[in-house]
Design a protein around this motif. Structure first.
Motif: not given
Length: 587
Positions: A476-504
């Protein structure tokens, strides 16, 4: 003084945090030596360097973050050499000049023994450690760092950061003094001085590798057998930081509950102070610039908000309704838009949001937090109620207590001489995103950028593309990224199509602040709940089959559960690249 004491105690508590582990080998490298000539200079260098770097980063923006990152690389290289000289003393003889002499002195001063250590080399070791140290940001450090970001670089800011660092140095000094006696005992009883020195060298090198791999800011920040957060929060409450503006932390600025209410009955609200100037806004919308002097004779409501803040969006229907109901009786409403994310500083974005949200009253764009600081404000949303004489008579932080706030408006209008003040209490249509949160909600606001991310299932690789995978199960309250992302200070930017974000999550609503690529091209997405399309549980920005598009930088309501609130897994898949994800909020 209260904040200084609180900052110091917060620093002392870092000895209980796992985030202190990577720097312990550098500290214990001075065990068994003169504390005054070796341990104390090292800890002083560490404390002062941490305070300077932390202040620079909080007030200097992204360039300071990158500069500090380069400093970390240099410090890692120097401390790796330091560890090798502990492990292999003859290495100093093989290092090219002019580093031979410096390396030999560093090795000699680091070795537990009877020779007098070099205070200068100890200070250098402390400076390197100060560049590397990344303490877990509990409530107290969050308070200090965000106070620095909002109030700028000054003596008070540096004093708070230094007090925190000195608190950490105090607990490390006690550990060092105890460790020194243990090292001396080992040397006397076992003749183990050489092995101790080599062991320290190995520990230093392990710490360097751990820091280089991000363990200090990754899993160590999440895995703790003695988490200090509850202790720190208790200190914040017991020492009375609320009276000393404890809510300087941005993580707390999305006010979870009100902190002030109107007086019961018809008693006039007390005078809390004088309305400060409204100078410093970069632009005014729906009105020419307004001044405190020019508003004398009017009752004024100041609403601090930002357009992607779900708490602000929930209060907005009431603020609009107050304006519509009482504007002809002497009420002036001013929305002070103080941005949280960088995209909210874009004036065109704010203009678009003001139009979409049907905000017709004056809006001051406070990109530099000039009005925010003048009011000494700490919250989004925050409402200040000002009488016709320019005096603050009431304030309210967060959502709720709308009827009490409206009664204050009526009292102040009556005091100002308004005739036949409208009766009753507004009942705006607060649907969609503006619907009040569910009482059973157990999921907190969660940021995706590495600066404030929590409960991420992986270690963020900062400011460069990296392939992430979502675990098969989430707590509960964990989250994860799937795919190629660039994580910056404020955000995460998706590099390629098909990326995912999951949150319980455990809530009725799931909202996600998103933005399209810089070229503005829409990004298509699909939402699922527990692996299935949301159906009747879709939000206003998703259809029943879960589809939608990111077309602008704003908050997207993606889920509104049609059934009971329970633990569920939210997932969003982006069918196009370039999307930027900032933060989850829940309702």
């Amino acid at each position: 003084m209260t904040l200084l004491v609180l900052a110091y105690l917060g620093g002392v508590l870092t000895i209980l945090s796992p985030c202190i582990l990577p720097v312990l080998p550098f500290v214990f490298a001075r065990a068994g030596q003169s504390f005054v000539r070796s341990g104390l200079p090292m800890l002083a260098g560490m404390a002062i360097t941490f305070a300077l770097v932390a202040m620079l980063v909080t007030v200097g923006g992204s360039w300071a973050v990158h500069a500090n990152q380069y400093g970390r690389y240099v410090a890692l290289a120097i401390l790796a050499l330091f560890g090798l000289t502990l492990l292999l003393p003859r290495l100093a003889d093989r290092v090219m000049q002019p580093f031979v002499a410096a390396g030999a002195r560093l090795s000699a001063s680091a070795e537990p023994g009877d020779s007098a250590p070099s205070a200068f080399s100890s200070v250098l070791l402390g400076i390197g450690t100060g560049l590397l140290w990344a303490p877990c940001a509990g409530p107290i450090l969050g308070l200090v760092l965000t106070g620095a970001a909002l109030h700028g670089a000054d003596v008070g800011t540096f004093a708070l950061l230094l007090a925190y660092a000195l608190g950490a140095a105090t607990s490390l000094a006690l550990a060092l003094l105890v460790g020194g006696r243990l090292f001396a005992a080992m040397k006397r009883s076992l003749g183990a001085g050489e092995w101790v020195r080599r062991g320290l060298g190995v520990a230093v090198l392990v710490a360097v590798v751990a820091i280089a791999l991000g363990a200090d800011t990754g899993w160590l920040a999440r895995v703790s057998t003695a988490s200090t957060n509850r202790i720190e929060q208790s200190l914040v409450e017991k020492i009375g930081a609320s009276s000393a503006k404890k809510d300087q932390t941005i993580e707390s600025t999305m006010a979870p509950k009100p902190t002030a209410t109107a007086n019961e009955g018809a008693l006039p609200p007390p005078v809390e102070g004088t309305m400060p100037p409204l100078d410093g806004a970069v632009e005014w919308l729906n009105s020419p610039p307004l001044t405190a002097a020019g508003l004398r004779g009017k009752v004024v409501v100041i609403d601090f908000w930002t357009y992607s803040c779900v708490n602000c969006l929930r209060t907005l229907p009431y603020v609009r309704a107050w304006y519509d109901k009482y504007k002809d009786q002497g009420l002036v409403v001013i929305g002070v838009h103080a941005p949280e994310f960088a995209f909210e500083k874009d004036v065109d974005n704010v203009k678009r949001a003001v139009k979409d949200l049907k905000v017709d009253y004056p809006v001051a764009i406070d990109n530099n937090y000039a009005i925010w600081r003048a009011f000494q404000n700490q919250y989004w949303p925050a409402h200040y109620f000002i009488d016709a004489q320019g005096r603050i008579r009431h304030h309210h932080f967060g959502e709720g207590e709308y009827a009490e706030s409206e009664e204050v408006i009526k009292q102040l209008l009556a005091e100002a001489g308004a005739q036949h003040v409208a009766s009753g209490i507004v009942q705006p249509d607060a649907g969609g995103v503006a619907l009040a949160p569910e009482n059973a909600m157990q999921s907190p606001e969660t940021y995706i950028g590495y600066d404030r991310a929590e409960n991420f299932t992986a270690t963020a690789v900062r400011d460069r593309e990296h392939e992430y995978s979502i675990p098969s199960t989430l707590s509960t309250n964990q989250w994860g990224l799937g795919g190629t992302w660039n994580i910056a200070e404020e955000n995460a930017k998706l590099a390629r199509a098909g990326g995912r974000i999951a949150f319980r999550f455990h809530a009725r609503d799931v909202n996600l602040v998103l933005g399209p690529p810089h070229d503005g091209k829409p990004v298509r997405y699909k939402v699922t709940i527990d692996g299935r399309p949301p159906g009747e549980s879709h939000g206003v920005d998703a259809s029943a089959d879960g589809s939608g598009e990111v077309t602008s930088q704003r908050l997207y309501q993606l889920v509104r559960m049609d059934g009971d609130v329970a633990d569920r897994t939210f997932e969003i898949e982006f069918l196009d690249p370039g999307v930027e994800a900032f933060a989850f909020t829940f309702g």
